[in-house]
Design an enzyme around this catalytic site. Structure first.
Site, PDB file in Angstrom:
ATOM      1  N   ASP A  74       0.869  -1.315  -0.174  1.00  0.00           N
ATOM      2  CA  ASP A  74      -0.191  -0.201   0.114  1.00  0.00           C
ATOM      3  C   ASP A  74       0.880   1.233   0.136  1.00  0.00           C
ATOM      4  O   ASP A  74       0.188   2.229   0.533  1.00  0.00           O
ATOM      5  CB  ASP A  74      -0.965  -0.053   1.120  1.00  0.00           C
ATOM      6  CG  ASP A  74      -0.226  -0.058   2.652  1.00  0.00           C
ATOM      7  OD1 ASP A  74       0.954  -0.686   2.599  1.00  0.00           O
ATOM      8  OD2 ASP A  74      -0.493  -0.048   3.325  1.00  0.00           O
ATOM      9  N   HIS A  78      23.102   9.021 -19.494  1.00  0.00           N
ATOM     10  CA  HIS A  78      22.150   8.988 -18.689  1.00  0.00           C
ATOM     11  C   HIS A  78      22.353   8.392 -17.377  1.00  0.00           C
ATOM     12  O   HIS A  78      22.127   7.406 -17.194  1.00  0.00           O
ATOM     13  CB  HIS A  78      21.251   8.245 -19.424  1.00  0.00           C
ATOM     14  CG  HIS A  78      20.252   8.834 -20.118  1.00  0.00           C
ATOM     15  ND1 HIS A  78      19.492   8.967 -21.051  1.00  0.00           N
ATOM     16  CD2 HIS A  78      20.266  10.404 -20.454  1.00  0.00           C
ATOM     17  CE1 HIS A  78      18.909   9.319 -22.332  1.00  0.00           C
ATOM     18  NE2 HIS A  78      19.118  10.264 -21.633  1.00  0.00           N
ATOM     19  N   ASP A  97      24.237  16.965 -13.890  1.00  0.00           N
ATOM     20  CA  ASP A  97      22.983  17.710 -15.200  1.00  0.00           C
ATOM     21  C   ASP A  97      22.072  17.535 -14.069  1.00  0.00           C
ATOM     22  O   ASP A  97      20.852  16.357 -13.500  1.00  0.00           O
ATOM     23  CB  ASP A  97      23.114  16.576 -16.215  1.00  0.00           C
ATOM     24  CG  ASP A  97      21.757  16.993 -17.446  1.00  0.00           C
ATOM     25  OD1 ASP A  97      20.507  17.519 -17.000  1.00  0.00           O
ATOM     26  OD2 ASP A  97      21.286  16.524 -18.288  1.00  0.00           O
ATOM     27  N   ASP A 115      16.469  23.375 -16.666  1.00  0.00           N
ATOM     28  CA  ASP A 115      17.585  22.116 -16.435  1.00  0.00           C
ATOM     29  C   ASP A 115      18.649  22.127 -17.229  1.00  0.00           C
ATOM     30  O   ASP A 115      18.827  23.325 -18.233  1.00  0.00           O
ATOM     31  CB  ASP A 115      16.842  21.176 -17.817  1.00  0.00           C
ATOM     32  CG  ASP A 115      17.708  19.968 -18.573  1.00  0.00           C
ATOM     33  OD1 ASP A 115      18.562  19.131 -18.034  1.00  0.00           O
ATOM     34  OD2 ASP A 115      16.703  19.061 -19.919  1.00  0.00           O
ATOM     35  N   HIS A 157      24.295  13.491 -29.234  1.00  0.00           N
ATOM     36  CA  HIS A 157      23.224  13.328 -29.145  1.00  0.00           C
ATOM     37  C   HIS A 157      22.856  15.181 -29.286  1.00  0.00           C
ATOM     38  O   HIS A 157      23.507  15.842 -30.226  1.00  0.00           O
ATOM     39  CB  HIS A 157      22.257  13.579 -27.915  1.00  0.00           C
ATOM     40  CG  HIS A 157      22.884  14.667 -26.734  1.00  0.00           C
ATOM     41  ND1 HIS A 157      23.031  15.975 -26.989  1.00  0.00           N
ATOM     42  CD2 HIS A 157      24.716  14.711 -26.028  1.00  0.00           C
ATOM     43  CE1 HIS A 157      24.326  16.158 -25.974  1.00  0.00           C
ATOM     44  NE2 HIS A 157      24.904  15.223 -25.816  1.00  0.00           N
ATOM     45  N   HIS A 195      15.824  20.780 -25.999  1.00  0.00           N
ATOM     46  CA  HIS A 195      14.458  20.098 -26.098  1.00  0.00           C
ATOM     47  C   HIS A 195      13.558  21.216 -25.955  1.00  0.00           C
ATOM     48  O   HIS A 195      14.179  22.232 -25.088  1.00  0.00           O
ATOM     49  CB  HIS A 195      14.495  18.850 -25.551  1.00  0.00           C
ATOM     50  CG  HIS A 195      15.078  18.859 -24.118  1.00  0.00           C
ATOM     51  ND1 HIS A 195      14.738  19.144 -23.201  1.00  0.00           N
ATOM     52  CD2 HIS A 195      16.172  18.518 -23.831  1.00  0.00           C
ATOM     53  CE1 HIS A 195      15.670  19.273 -22.391  1.00  0.00           C
ATOM     54  NE2 HIS A 195      16.559  18.565 -22.171  1.00  0.00           N
ATOM     55  N   HIS A 208      11.380  17.423 -20.893  1.00  0.00           N
ATOM     56  CA  HIS A 208      11.435  16.887 -21.923  1.00  0.00           C
ATOM     57  C   HIS A 208       9.600  17.472 -22.190  1.00  0.00           C
ATOM     58  O   HIS A 208       9.109  16.186 -22.286  1.00  0.00           O
ATOM     59  CB  HIS A 208      11.780  15.511 -22.348  1.00  0.00           C
ATOM     60  CG  HIS A 208      12.833  15.620 -22.214  1.00  0.00           C
ATOM     61  ND1 HIS A 208      13.241  13.458 -22.555  1.00  0.00           N
ATOM     62  CD2 HIS A 208      14.112  16.059 -21.646  1.00  0.00           C
ATOM     63  CE1 HIS A 208      14.374  14.043 -22.484  1.00  0.00           C
ATOM     64  NE2 HIS A 208      14.916  15.623 -22.126  1.00  0.00           N
ATOM     65  N   GLU A 243      22.703  22.328 -25.390  1.00  0.00           N
ATOM     66  CA  GLU A 243      23.226  21.859 -24.415  1.00  0.00           C
ATOM     67  C   GLU A 243      23.822  20.737 -25.194  1.00  0.00           C
ATOM     68  O   GLU A 243      23.827  19.473 -25.257  1.00  0.00           O
ATOM     69  CB  GLU A 243      22.719  20.322 -23.137  1.00  0.00           C
ATOM     70  CG  GLU A 243      21.441  20.475 -24.419  1.00  0.00           C
ATOM     71  CD  GLU A 243      20.156  18.591 -22.897  1.00  0.00           C
ATOM     72  OE1 GLU A 243      21.363  18.030 -22.335  1.00  0.00           O
ATOM     73  OE2 GLU A 243      19.571  19.347 -23.036  1.00  0.00           O
ATOM     74  N   TYR A 267      31.964  13.903 -25.196  1.00  0.00           N
ATOM     75  CA  TYR A 267      32.490  12.488 -24.214  1.00  0.00           C
ATOM     76  C   TYR A 267      33.681  11.929 -25.406  1.00  0.00           C
ATOM     77  O   TYR A 267      32.599  11.599 -26.361  1.00  0.00           O
ATOM     78  CB  TYR A 267      30.929  11.816 -24.463  1.00  0.00           C
ATOM     79  CG  TYR A 267      29.764  12.867 -24.456  1.00  0.00           C
ATOM     80  CD1 TYR A 267      29.561  13.409 -22.673  1.00  0.00           C
ATOM     81  CD2 TYR A 267      29.454  13.559 -25.279  1.00  0.00           C
ATOM     82  CE1 TYR A 267      27.982  14.759 -22.771  1.00  0.00           C
ATOM     83  CE2 TYR A 267      27.742  14.425 -25.338  1.00  0.00           C
ATOM     84  CZ  TYR A 267      27.654  14.710 -23.855  1.00  0.00           C
ATOM     85  OH  TYR A 267      26.281  15.546 -23.547  1.00  0.00           O
ATOM     86  N   ARG A 327      29.505  19.289 -21.250  1.00  0.00           N
ATOM     87  CA  ARG A 327      28.693  19.702 -21.789  1.00  0.00           C
ATOM     88  C   ARG A 327      28.273  20.992 -20.857  1.00  0.00           C
ATOM     89  O   ARG A 327      28.030  20.585 -19.355  1.00  0.00           O
ATOM     90  CB  ARG A 327      27.566  17.951 -21.643  1.00  0.00           C
ATOM     91  CG  ARG A 327      25.583  18.660 -21.490  1.00  0.00           C
ATOM     92  CD  ARG A 327      24.433  17.601 -22.264  1.00  0.00           C
ATOM     93  NE  ARG A 327      24.010  16.683 -20.286  1.00  0.00           N
ATOM     94  CZ  ARG A 327      24.487  16.073 -19.940  1.00  0.00           C
ATOM     95  NH1 ARG A 327      25.611  14.831 -20.892  1.00  0.00           N
ATOM     96  NH2 ARG A 327      24.510  14.649 -19.212  1.00  0.00           N
ATOM     97  N   GLU A 357      24.412  23.865 -20.025  1.00  0.00           N
ATOM     98  CA  GLU A 357      23.067  22.984 -20.605  1.00  0.00           C
ATOM     99  C   GLU A 357      22.832  24.457 -20.060  1.00  0.00           C
ATOM    100  O   GLU A 357      22.871  24.572 -18.733  1.00  0.00           O
ATOM    101  CB  GLU A 357      22.446  21.388 -20.116  1.00  0.00           C
ATOM    102  CG  GLU A 357      20.878  21.883 -20.693  1.00  0.00           C
ATOM    103  CD  GLU A 357      20.004  20.566 -20.541  1.00  0.00           C
ATOM    104  OE1 GLU A 357      20.954  19.986 -19.531  1.00  0.00           O
ATOM    105  OE2 GLU A 357      18.958  20.622 -20.667  1.00  0.00           O
TER     106      GLU A 357
HETATM  107 MN   LIG Z   1      18.506  19.131 -20.875  1.00  0.00          MN
END
Ligand SMILES: [Mn+2]
Length: 429
Positions: free
Chosen positions: A31, A235, A252, A263, A342, A346, A353, A376, A380, A397, A399
């Protein structure tokens, strides 16, 4: 606020009914519930936090109405879970036209669908919600044989609600600016706190503490705190490594405030000073990010912004000898993808996102004032890439969250240091 948002959605409805459901409660075990976060579409239209609810916007023959379905009062349950708004208070407090207990949705929905030509509903998101809508459609079709009109199509929310959410107004920008400020402060704090020997999660704890201390409800997404080679994992979620002197730390992380996201990514040296290799790659990413931000204005596209970063990064990697050939060859053969794989950004809004189509009629969508997007770029260098060892294990990175204005852009997260001298100063605390 919700009333003016609904008014904008109504402008995009034409003999149609739009149905949105509250986010369902999900269980972690037995629960014990997962933290509840209202569905952004539902919150946009209602400003209502409770689960087990649904809102119906109906516009037929130019007449509009908003009907809310919600949990009725239940003193026994409210003793455990806290007070509910209840049906009676919903109309005055939320400014809707009518309110019913959620249990009456299946009875009322066919009546609301009658006479409409189209239903706007996020088909395929939740099968229980789909069933509710399809059953109502079936019921009104049955009645249609007696002379009334039934909707003949179900369309998603992209062309209506999501077009509205894509265009931020001051009601959206105010919480977004607050989220941006809190997150920006948290990044500065992390730069001051991070030291060789600390674990990544200790830095994460500083970020989270600052978010909560400032009244942020939650993170906008899982924080990435990646040191050394972890910075090259896009990620990365472990956040459990001990940071070593001489490494970079990529963070990030962004909080949510008033149901709106921020972000931010920053990369800085754990020991407070960039090494030569780190500096060389950092300067490329920074230049790419600045040029991409400068390219952000009405009429430009996310494609142009991406291409701008790709070009700067590719040229930079060629100059350092990490890529070979000419710029045109490297762009043509996409060899930069070994280092930058990447997209450059976005949409961001109530969701990190955020909703909104990226193309219109198959072509990249021209930016409009009120759109907010992240910029961003990154580089890498993993162990697998065939370059000199001194470059390996570096991940960078940078951003920011960029608002498109009538004349260009506004950087909502500009307060977060990103120039090398400013970052090294912030690392000194
Ligand atoms: Mn982002």
């Amino acid at each position: 606020m919700s009333a003016s948002r609904r008014a904008r959605v109504f402008e995009r409805l034409d003999d149609a009914v739009l149905i949105v459901f509250a986010a369902p409660v999900t269980y972690r075990n037995n629960d014990v519930e997962h933290d509840y976060r209202q569905d952004s579409d539902f919150f946009y239209l209602t400003g209502f936090h409770e689960p087990d609810a649904s809102v119906v916007l109906r516009k037929v023959g130019g007449e509009t109405s908003t009907t809310l379905f919600l949990r009725p009062l239940d003193p026994e349950k409210e003793r455990w879970d806290g007070p509910r708004l209840g049906v009676e208070r919903a109309v005055t407090q939320l400014g809707v036209d009518e309110a019913f207990p959620m249990g009456e949705l299946s009875q009322q929905l066919p009546k609301l669908l009658e006479g409409a030509r189209k239903i706007h509903h996020a088909l395929g998101k939740q099968s229980t919600q789909d069933t509710e809508v399809l059953n109502a459609l079936k019921a009104v079709k049955r009645r249609a044989r007696l002379g009334s009109t039934a909707p003949h199509a179900i369309e998603g929310l992209d062309s209506t609600l999501h077009e509205c959410r894509l265009r931020k107004t001051e009601d959206d920008l105010e919480p977004m600016r607050r989220a941006a400020t809190i997150s920006s402060e948290a990044h500065v704090l992390a730069m001051a706190k991070a030291q060789p020997g600390m674990f990544e999660y200790e830095v994460e704890a500083e970020l989270l503490a600052h978010f909560r201390r400032c009244g942020s409800d939650r993170v906008a997404y899982g924080s990435i705190v990646g040191s050394g080679e972890n910075a090259t994992v896009l990620h990365y979620r472990g956040n459990n490594r001990q940071m070593q002197a001489g490494e970079l730390l990529l963070i990030d992380a962004g909080c949510e405030f008033g149901h709106h996201a921020s972000d931010i990514t920053r990369t800085f040296p754990v020991s407070g000073t960039f090494t030569g290799e780190q500096r060389a790659l950092y300067e490329i990413v920074l230049e790419a990010q600045k040029q991409s931000i400068q390219a952000t204005k009405p009429g430009a596209t996310a494609e142009v912004i991406h291409d701008t970063s790709v070009r700067v990064i590719t040229q930079g990697l060629l100059d350092l000898g990490l890529l070979t050939g000419t710029l045109d060859q490297a762009l043509e053969q996409k060899t930069y993808r070994n280092f930058y794989m990447h997209r450059t950004g976005h949409w961001i809004g109530m969701d990190v996102h955020d909703v909104g189509d990226y193309t219109v009629d198959g072509a990249p969508r021209p930016l409009e004032p009120g759109f907010v997007l992240t910029v961003e770029p990154g580089i890498y260098v993993t162990e697998q890439v065939n370059v000199d060892a001194r470059w390996k294990g570096i991940g960078i990175r940078i951003e920011d969250d960029i608002l498109v204005t009538p004349t260009g852009f506004e950087n909502l997260t500009a307060a977060t240091p990103k120039e090398i001298t400013d970052i090294e100063a912030a690392c000194r605390g």
